[in-house]
Write a protein that holds these residues in place. Structure first.
Motif, PDB file in Angstrom:
ATOM      1  N   PHE A 119      -5.695  18.112   5.388  1.00  0.00           N
ATOM      2  CA  PHE A 119      -7.181  18.401   5.595  1.00  0.00           C
ATOM      3  C   PHE A 119      -7.043  19.735   6.499  1.00  0.00           C
ATOM      4  N   ASP A 120      -7.730  20.643   6.007  1.00  0.00           N
ATOM      5  CA  ASP A 120      -8.093  22.137   6.678  1.00  0.00           C
ATOM      6  C   ASP A 120      -9.703  21.631   7.642  1.00  0.00           C
ATOM      7  N   ASP A 121      -9.167  22.277   8.869  1.00  0.00           N
ATOM      8  CA  ASP A 121     -10.155  21.941   9.946  1.00  0.00           C
ATOM      9  C   ASP A 121     -11.785  22.794   9.752  1.00  0.00           C
ATOM     10  N   ARG A 122     -11.445  23.537   8.557  1.00  0.00           N
ATOM     11  CA  ARG A 122     -12.680  24.245   8.203  1.00  0.00           C
ATOM     12  C   ARG A 122     -13.515  23.621   6.906  1.00  0.00           C
ATOM     13  N   GLN A 123     -13.178  22.426   6.595  1.00  0.00           N
ATOM     14  CA  GLN A 123     -13.825  21.832   5.375  1.00  0.00           C
ATOM     15  C   GLN A 123     -14.700  20.850   5.912  1.00  0.00           C
ATOM     16  N   VAL A 124     -16.088  20.581   4.882  1.00  0.00           N
ATOM     17  CA  VAL A 124     -16.787  19.591   4.932  1.00  0.00           C
ATOM     18  C   VAL A 124     -16.675  18.650   3.693  1.00  0.00           C
ATOM     19  N   LEU A 125     -16.303  17.580   3.510  1.00  0.00           N
ATOM     20  CA  LEU A 125     -16.121  16.950   2.145  1.00  0.00           C
ATOM     21  C   LEU A 125     -17.327  16.211   1.962  1.00  0.00           C
ATOM     22  N   TYR A 126     -17.842  15.961   0.881  1.00  0.00           N
ATOM     23  CA  TYR A 126     -18.756  14.973   0.221  1.00  0.00           C
ATOM     24  C   TYR A 126     -18.054  13.871  -0.157  1.00  0.00           C
ATOM     25  N   VAL A 127     -18.446  12.686   0.247  1.00  0.00           N
ATOM     26  CA  VAL A 127     -17.786  11.644   0.003  1.00  0.00           C
ATOM     27  C   VAL A 127     -18.521  10.223  -0.364  1.00  0.00           C
ATOM     28  N   GLU A 128     -18.118   9.538  -1.127  1.00  0.00           N
ATOM     29  CA  GLU A 128     -18.755   8.244  -1.400  1.00  0.00           C
ATOM     30  C   GLU A 128     -18.008   7.212  -2.195  1.00  0.00           C
ATOM     31  N   PHE A 206     -11.818   9.154  -5.900  1.00  0.00           N
ATOM     32  CA  PHE A 206     -10.820  10.021  -4.859  1.00  0.00           C
ATOM     33  C   PHE A 206     -11.008   9.392  -3.644  1.00  0.00           C
ATOM     34  N   CYS A 207     -12.202   8.970  -3.197  1.00  0.00           N
ATOM     35  CA  CYS A 207     -12.070   8.179  -1.603  1.00  0.00           C
ATOM     36  C   CYS A 207     -11.520   6.971  -1.912  1.00  0.00           C
ATOM     37  N   ILE A 208     -11.590   6.224  -2.950  1.00  0.00           N
ATOM     38  CA  ILE A 208     -10.998   4.850  -2.691  1.00  0.00           C
ATOM     39  C   ILE A 208      -9.217   4.854  -2.990  1.00  0.00           C
ATOM     40  N   GLU A 209      -9.069   5.688  -4.160  1.00  0.00           N
ATOM     41  CA  GLU A 209      -7.588   5.718  -4.426  1.00  0.00           C
ATOM     42  C   GLU A 209      -6.607   6.752  -3.871  1.00  0.00           C
ATOM     43  N   GLN A 210      -7.419   7.820  -3.437  1.00  0.00           N
ATOM     44  CA  GLN A 210      -6.578   8.671  -2.761  1.00  0.00           C
ATOM     45  C   GLN A 210      -6.537   8.719  -1.252  1.00  0.00           C
ATOM     46  N   LEU A 211      -7.935   9.097  -0.676  1.00  0.00           N
ATOM     47  CA  LEU A 211      -8.189   8.874   0.601  1.00  0.00           C
ATOM     48  C   LEU A 211      -7.947   7.250   1.231  1.00  0.00           C
ATOM     49  N   HIS A 212      -8.328   6.374   0.529  1.00  0.00           N
ATOM     50  CA  HIS A 212      -8.244   5.000   1.270  1.00  0.00           C
ATOM     51  C   HIS A 212      -6.847   4.547   1.290  1.00  0.00           C
ATOM     52  N   HIS A 213      -6.379   4.313  -0.295  1.00  0.00           N
ATOM     53  CA  HIS A 213      -4.940   3.657  -0.681  1.00  0.00           C
ATOM     54  C   HIS A 213      -3.733   4.631  -0.020  1.00  0.00           C
ATOM     55  N   LYS A 214      -3.893   5.886  -0.140  1.00  0.00           N
ATOM     56  CA  LYS A 214      -2.890   6.702   0.002  1.00  0.00           C
ATOM     57  C   LYS A 214      -2.765   7.064   1.552  1.00  0.00           C
ATOM     58  N   GLY A 216      -4.793   6.219   4.001  1.00  0.00           N
ATOM     59  CA  GLY A 216      -5.191   5.291   5.155  1.00  0.00           C
ATOM     60  C   GLY A 216      -6.625   5.454   5.909  1.00  0.00           C
ATOM     61  N   PHE A 217      -7.676   6.070   5.060  1.00  0.00           N
ATOM     62  CA  PHE A 217      -8.911   6.045   5.522  1.00  0.00           C
ATOM     63  C   PHE A 217      -9.684   4.610   5.272  1.00  0.00           C
ATOM     64  N   GLU A 218      -9.350   3.668   6.303  1.00  0.00           N
ATOM     65  CA  GLU A 218      -9.821   2.279   5.597  1.00  0.00           C
ATOM     66  C   GLU A 218     -11.513   2.300   5.606  1.00  0.00           C
ATOM     67  N   GLU A 219     -12.064   3.107   6.389  1.00  0.00           N
ATOM     68  CA  GLU A 219     -13.608   3.008   6.226  1.00  0.00           C
ATOM     69  C   GLU A 219     -14.238   3.544   5.263  1.00  0.00           C
ATOM     70  N   LEU A 220     -13.439   4.124   4.273  1.00  0.00           N
ATOM     71  CA  LEU A 220     -13.851   4.878   3.138  1.00  0.00           C
ATOM     72  C   LEU A 220     -13.709   3.994   1.844  1.00  0.00           C
ATOM     73  N   ALA A 221     -13.105   2.835   2.015  1.00  0.00           N
ATOM     74  CA  ALA A 221     -13.180   1.962   0.866  1.00  0.00           C
ATOM     75  C   ALA A 221     -14.636   1.544   0.433  1.00  0.00           C
ATOM     76  N   GLN A 222     -15.545   1.342   1.426  1.00  0.00           N
ATOM     77  CA  GLN A 222     -16.874   1.172   1.138  1.00  0.00           C
ATOM     78  C   GLN A 222     -17.619   2.262   2.023  1.00  0.00           C
ATOM     79  N   THR A 223     -18.309   3.371   1.605  1.00  0.00           N
ATOM     80  CA  THR A 223     -19.018   4.122   2.373  1.00  0.00           C
ATOM     81  C   THR A 223     -20.121   4.509   1.376  1.00  0.00           C
ATOM     82  N   ASP A 224     -21.400   4.746   2.133  1.00  0.00           N
ATOM     83  CA  ASP A 224     -22.557   5.454   1.336  1.00  0.00           C
ATOM     84  C   ASP A 224     -22.399   6.806   1.322  1.00  0.00           C
ATOM     85  N   PRO A 225     -22.949   7.704   0.436  1.00  0.00           N
ATOM     86  CA  PRO A 225     -22.690   9.265   0.505  1.00  0.00           C
ATOM     87  C   PRO A 225     -22.823   9.700   1.768  1.00  0.00           C
TER      88      PRO A 225
END
Length: 466
Positions: A119-128, A206-214, A216-225
């Motif tokens: 993660f670059d510290d100058r990025q803002v990601l859209y997640v859901e 991407f949120c579930i398979e990459q950020l959560h599974h790989k 460790g972003f536990e909170e992104l398994a279920q996240t609103d936009p």
């Protein structure tokens, strides 16, 4: 004040002091006053060191609103105590305002032990974690304005559909050459699967398979936009933890981005902002920023969600998501596995014979059906009829099942919930594979494309065997 509140307060105050990596004497003087005011002890400081920033903010958020408002004022006072608010302090203060101000949208801080490289510290990601049609339409409709607003803060907005479009519009030969250059250990089919993943990945996957599974972003398994942005790092015990601010979005994302920009710029004392203007040129591939990160996160061999592919072209069973062939399986094990894929959707197979009566007759008919289906699959793997093993015999069946389990679990560190692909016996004696039907696919002879294994002529033949 309770002990857990003191420790949460201490964690936040110390992180504010350390945020800009310069500890000013005026900050230390104010901290000494606050320690006395709130009764912060050396023990509290030690306990605070074991808290993540996310945990500390959650503790403060749970307090009565009047107290939360007072603490927010204390944090602002600490930020301005040295008469200068660096970018790092402004980001942390931005997170505190979003999380502690009741007039802000639902927000929190995720504290994750993750490498800097992702993660670059100058990025803002859209997640859901699910596709929200209205919010996506609003983001897509105001994408240019959102990007320009965040550029004012030196931030880059990452909207995954735009990144995917970049891959789709890159000439196919160039994409394949780039993929082979960046992933030299992948096989030819592995490169094709990688490019297919890149071109078909969605934000929720991407949120579930990459950020959560790989990662460790536990909170992104279920996240609103939401918007997700890195706000800094802290030490928690002997770990280095990266903190991310998550801000929920409604159907007017531009309004929220404008508020974010105004808050950040009003807090930050820096009068210069670094903005990246790297762009693609015709005949080139921009291997920078999130384009690079997405490539490398997908290539990361860590607990991915993958299908199991039955490849009748090469006579193999493959996990395409990790480019792994189950090379330790012989024809009889491959046949057994495909039979279990077929039978599992019908409840599995019970090989235990009944004690007698009408049930014995039904059992014999069922075993004959199983043997005929096994023989048909065995021929599909180029086996001869006279050499088909009798899997109704326990001494033949058990070693086959044990070898299947051993081969699947050999890849357990790279597959998310690998036990789903193991043949298991339930309490009633039925053998089945727990994975859902969508977890399996097939490649037929003469084809390069994967298809639905349950829609193949082979499975139609198996269903016709009575």
């Amino acid at each position: 004040m309770k002990a857990n509140e003191r420790r949460a307060l201490t964690r936040i105050l110390i992180d504010l002091i350390k945020a800009d990596k310069v500890i000013d004497s005026r900050e230390m003087e104010l901290y000494a006053e606050l320690k006395q005011q709130f009764g912060i002890t050396r023990e509290d400081e030690g306990e605070a060191f074991m808290l993540t920033l996310g945990e500390a903010i959650s503790t403060i958020c749970a307090l009565p609103q009047a107290e939360v408002r007072d603490y927010l004022g204390t944090f602002e006072k600490m930020t301005l105590s040295d008469s200068f608010c660096a970018r790092e302090e402004a980001l942390l203060m931005l997170a505190l305002r979003y999380c502690l101000d009741p007039h802000m949208p639902q927000s929190d801080v995720l504290s994750v032990e993750v490498d800097d490289v992702w993660f670059d510290d100058r990025q803002v990601l859209y997640v859901e974690s699910y596709f929200d049609e209205e919010v996506n339409a609003a983001v897509a409709g105001s994408l240019r304005q959102i990007q320009r607003e965040l550029k004012l803060c030196g931030l880059d907005f990452v909207y995954l559909p735009e990144v995917v479009n970049h891959y789709l519009t890159t000439p196919a030969p160039l994409m394949e050459d780039v993929a082979m250059l960046l992933s030299p250990t992948l096989s030819q089919s592995g490169v094709r699967d990688l490019l297919s993943q890149l071109k078909n990945i969605s934000t929720d996957k991407f949120c579930i398979e990459q950020l959560h599974h790989k990662l460790g972003f536990e909170e992104l398994a279920q996240t609103d936009p939401a918007l997700l942005m890195r706000i800094g790092q802290t030490r928690v015990g002997d770990r280095v933890v990266t903190n991310f601010l998550r801000i929920s979005l409604d159907t007017d994302p531009l309004r929220e981005v404008e508020r974010l920009t105004d808050l950040f710029l009003s807090a930050c004392s820096n009068d210069r902002v670094v903005i990246s203007h790297k762009r693609d040129a015709e005949g080139s591939f921009l291997y920078n920023g999130f384009y690079r990160q997405l490539f490398e996160i997908i290539l990361l061999k860590r607990a991915v969600t993958t299908k199991l592919r039955v490849d009748f072209r090469n006579m193999t069973l493959v996990f395409p998501g990790i480019d792994a062939v189950l090379s330790g399986l012989h024809r009889k094990e491959k046949t057994m596995y495909v039979l279990m894929i077929f039978e599992s959707q019908k409840g599995g197979i019970n090989f235990t014979p009944p004690r007698g009566g009408a049930d014995a007759h039904r059992y014999e008919r069922r075993m004959e059906q199983v043997k005929r289906r096994f023989a048909r699959i065995y021929r599909a793997f180029e086996g001869t009829t006279e050499r088909v093993p009798d899997i109704t015999r326990q001494d033949i069946r058990n070693p086959i099942l044990a070898n299947i389990k051993r081969e699947v679990m050999r890849h357990e560190s790279n597959i998310y919930k690998p036990e789903r692909f193991v043949v298991q016996r339930d309490r009633d004696g039925y053998y089945a594979i727990p994975a859902i039907s969508e977890a399996f696919e097939c490649v037929l002879p003469g084809s390069d494309e994967a298809c639905d294994i349950f829609a193949t002529p082979l499975f139609a033949e198996l269903a016709a065997i009575k």
